[in-house]
Enzyme design. Structure first.
Site, PDB file in Angstrom:
ATOM      1  N   TYR A 133       0.827  -1.202   0.000  1.00 12.67           N
ATOM      2  CA  TYR A 133       0.000   0.000   0.000  1.00 12.67           C
ATOM      3  C   TYR A 133       0.870   1.265   0.000  1.00 12.67           C
ATOM      4  CZ  TYR A 133      -3.960   2.975   1.456  1.00 12.67           C
ATOM      5  OH  TYR A 133      -4.947   3.937   1.537  1.00 12.67           O
ATOM      6  N   LYS A 168       0.870   4.089  -2.871  1.00 10.72           N
ATOM      7  CA  LYS A 168       0.491   5.477  -2.589  1.00 10.72           C
ATOM      8  C   LYS A 168       1.640   6.450  -2.840  1.00 10.72           C
ATOM      9  CE  LYS A 168      -3.818   4.957  -1.530  1.00 10.72           C
ATOM     10  NZ  LYS A 168      -4.832   5.369  -2.538  1.00 10.72           N
TER      11      LYS A 168
END
Length: 251
Positions: free
Chosen positions: A152, A156
């Protein structure tokens, strides 16, 4: 606004995406509410239409090239050429590195980065033709690193580099690209995280709030306000920026 513009918001069945879709509709845009499950989008669409706005639900896997192309074409045919895009669709597959499977990695990178790439590539054709466009990508404070989120965090952080490159490439066509990096936002996704670690959600939020300068966690409307600004006519000289909406400063 001189004309009614059309916005696409991905991952808009609930949470941040739904709040952004409703806010853009309140701002006067027509909104295509996209999510993996088209039926799940109907609640967001109904809220928009009952408030006097215009919206449609479109089911799409943003990591699937053919389905993205078909979804964007459908939006153009049913609502009008999309010139505002919010890449919000996301999933979590949290785990420590030594436990993380290749599928955990590929799924998260696929939805976030591949999805944003495919959606942006499809929509920019309409934006550049119109001479106006707004691309808003959802990053996260996790881009700065977060235990158990190698996939993640990488996705991001990648969204930020992707955003800045789009700003450089598309600026001459009247298209801006900006990213919003939320901190702790109370959504189904953060509730699922609390459940995974075995902490009641209210306790989870209270603990998080103590570490935030404004002494509260965020809510989806906090992100919707930021998206509203980036999507506006008046934000045309703001591009390639990453705005941390986290209740305090981030490195």
């Amino acid at each position: 606004m001189t004309e009614t513009r059309t916005a696409i918001v991905t991952g808009a069945a609930r949470g941040i995406g739904a709040a952004v879709a409703k806010r853009l509709a309140a701002d006067g845009l027509q909104v295509a509410v996209l999510d993996l499950d088209e039926g799940a989008c109907q609640g967001t669409v109904d809220e928009i239409t009952s408030a006097g706005g215009k919206a449609i639900a479109v089911g799409v896997d943003v990591a699937d090239e053919a389905r993205v192309a078909a979804a964007v074409e459908r939006v153009a045919n049913e609502l009008g050429a999309p010139t505002v895009l919010v890449n919000n669709a996301g999933v979590l597959r949290d785990n420590l590195l030594f436990k993380m499977s290749v599928d955990d990695w590929d799924t998260v990178l696929g939805v976030h980065l591949r999805g944003a790439f495919l959606m942006s590539r499809a929509v920019q054709a309409y934006q550049t033709k119109a001479g106006f466009g707004r691309i808003i990508n959802l990053s996260s404070t996790s881009a700065l690193g977060n235990r158990g989120q190698a996939n993640y965090s990488a996705a991001k952080a990648g969204m930020q580099g992707f955003t800045k490159t789009l700003a450089i490439e598309l600026g001459k066509f009247g298209v801006t690209a900006n990213a919003i990096a939320p901190g702790f936002i109370a959504t189904d996704m953060t509730a699922a995280t609390a459940a995974r670690v075995g902490i009641p959600f209210e306790d989870f939020k209270a603990f998080a709030a103590k570490e935030i300068p404004v002494q509260r966690v965020g809510n989806p409307d906090d992100i919707a306000h930021a998206a509203s600004f980036f999507a506006s006519e008046g934000a045309g000289f703001v591009s390639g920026q990453v705005l941390y909406v986290a209740g305090g400063p981030k490195d």
